[in-house]
Design an enzyme around this catalytic site. Structure first.
Site, mmCIF file in Angstrom:
data_model
loop_
_atom_site.group_PDB
_atom_site.id
_atom_site.type_symbol
_atom_site.label_atom_id
_atom_site.label_comp_id
_atom_site.label_asym_id
_atom_site.label_seq_id
_atom_site.Cartn_x
_atom_site.Cartn_y
_atom_site.Cartn_z
ATOM 1 N N LYS A 1 41.814 -44.433 -18.512
ATOM 2 C CA LYS A 1 41.742 -45.705 -19.207
ATOM 3 C C LYS A 1 40.608 -46.538 -18.632
ATOM 4 O O LYS A 1 40.376 -46.521 -17.426
ATOM 5 C CB LYS A 1 43.066 -46.462 -18.995
ATOM 6 C CG LYS A 1 43.599 -47.074 -20.262
ATOM 7 C CD LYS A 1 44.768 -47.991 -20.023
ATOM 8 C CE LYS A 1 44.491 -49.290 -20.758
ATOM 9 N NZ LYS A 1 45.385 -50.379 -20.378
ATOM 10 N N LYS B 1 39.207 -52.464 -14.949
ATOM 11 C CA LYS B 1 38.285 -53.154 -14.051
ATOM 12 C C LYS B 1 38.270 -52.540 -12.665
ATOM 13 O O LYS B 1 37.398 -52.822 -11.866
ATOM 14 C CB LYS B 1 38.574 -54.655 -14.010
ATOM 15 C CG LYS B 1 39.964 -55.033 -13.576
ATOM 16 C CD LYS B 1 40.104 -56.555 -13.621
ATOM 17 C CE LYS B 1 41.530 -56.978 -13.313
ATOM 18 N NZ LYS B 1 41.725 -58.412 -13.556
ATOM 19 N N LYS C 1 56.320 -55.403 -9.576
ATOM 20 C CA LYS C 1 55.459 -56.314 -8.811
ATOM 21 C C LYS C 1 56.033 -56.563 -7.419
ATOM 22 O O LYS C 1 55.287 -56.680 -6.442
ATOM 23 C CB LYS C 1 55.283 -57.642 -9.546
ATOM 24 C CG LYS C 1 54.371 -57.548 -10.768
ATOM 25 C CD LYS C 1 54.039 -58.943 -11.295
ATOM 26 C CE LYS C 1 53.134 -58.887 -12.522
ATOM 27 N NZ LYS C 1 52.889 -60.229 -13.085
#
Ligand code: TRP
Length: 335
Positions: free
Chosen positions: A198, A201, A115
């Protein structure tokens, strides 16, 4: 609470509707585990703000997330479903844990490294660095021994065990040590239009993604337009038949039918038949959930009352634990 073991899991608030992968990969399994454990589910808004959030949407996302979990079958009377920031013991215990966590130890967390790299290391906050100790506090506060999470959270659960054990040996037996319950991977769902990728969104086209909050007719249409292949055999074979295999995975999860049994029942039948069966199964499950979530969201005051009641139940468990921790560490009690 009873003699059942305690389960704790957290989910970040999200403005989006849950998609079919979140449902099969996590939520459906949580709902099944409710009866076996004293289950505690937490919408982790304090974890969410470790990366920048739009203040206007955060509160709405928290409600939307809670509503969908209740709609999908998390029972806020039986289990505890609450918002992390409503119970201040989480951040208070996290601070204590920060003081026994090594800088190097925290630096080795791969999720932080990923991150931080995404944001640019200068932009990454101290809060993001401390994400795992807040998560450890979530779990240790309730003596949760079962923690259902995705595979990517394994290292955080290991750290939680290390910190709990370290506290116990320095200050006396205080915490139970948790085990990760890794959610089954078999439930991996792929994009309906691009079954090699996969379902996500961030997919290029929304037509490959199934959302719990989509209108039922839209869901059925997406499933009926799913990409398959040129032969006509219905069997599970991820390599050679990704589209058909994906539909079979969805059907297996929504009808709790083992794959060989499904394959046998579709012998000699066509793709159209398979698609309608999948569409019916998904709509039969999601339609009432969507309706219930919309109903809950139409009365935010009532939803807030449910969350407030549940926060009080969580606090009742968390407060005495935090008091013990403060006392063991040697903090002067306020008289
Ligand atoms: N980090 C978890 C995730 O990304 C969410 C989470 C926060 C959590 N606190 C938790 C999961 C405590 C389990 C237990 O999935």
């Amino acid at each position: 609470m009873s003699t059942k073991a305690t389960l704790f899991s957290g989910m970040a608030p999200s403005a989006d509707s849950l998609q079919i992968g979140n449902y099969i990969g996590a939520l459906q399994q949580w709902v099944e585990m409710q009866d076996t454990y004293n289950a505690i589910f937490c919408v982790v808004d304090l974890h969410a703000i470790t990366v920048p959030q739009d203040p206007k949407t955060l509160a709405a996302s928290t409600r939307t997330t809670a509503a969908q979990y209740i709609a999908a079958g998390i029972d806020p009377e039986q289990s505890i479903l609450f918002v992390q920031s409503h119970v201040s013991a989480h951040t208070e215990l996290a601070w204590i844990l920060n003081t026994i966590t090594g800088f190097g130890e925290a630096s080795r967390m791969t999720q932080f490294k990923d991150k931080a790299a995404k944001q640019g290391t200068e932009a990454a906050s101290l809060g993001l660095f401390a994400y795992p100790t807040l998560m450890a506090a979530d779990i240790l506060l309730y003596d949760a021994t079962a923690v259902p999470v995705g595979d990517d959270q394994r290292q955080h659960i290991e750290l939680t065990r290390d910190l709990g054990g370290r506290f116990n040996s320095r200050f006396g037996e205080t915490f139970k040590l948790p085990e990760a319950v890794i959610m089954k991977e078999t439930a991996r769902i792929y994009d309906l239009q691009n079954p090699e990728a996969k379902m996500s969104k961030t997919s290029v086209s929304d037509s490959g993604v199934i959302w719990m909050m989509d209108e039922p007719s839209k869901t059925a249409k997406k499933i009926k337009s799913a990409v398959t292949d040129d032969d006509r055999e219905i069997r599970f074979d991820r390599g050679a038949k990704p589209g058909v295999s994906n539909l079979l995975t969805i059907l297996s999860a929504f009808t709790s039918t083992p794959m060989p049994e499904l394959e046998a029942s579709f012998a000699g039948r066509g793709y159209g038949d398979l698609k309608s069966t999948v569409a019916d199964a998904v709509v039969a499950t999601f339609e009432p959930m969507r309706a219930r979530a919309l109903e809950l969201l139409s009365d935010p005051a009532e939803l807030d009352r449910i969350l407030s009641r549940n926060a009080a139940r969580a606090e009742e468990l968390a407060k005495p634990k935090l008091a013990t921790v403060y006392e063991r560490v040697g903090l002067l009690p306020r008289s």
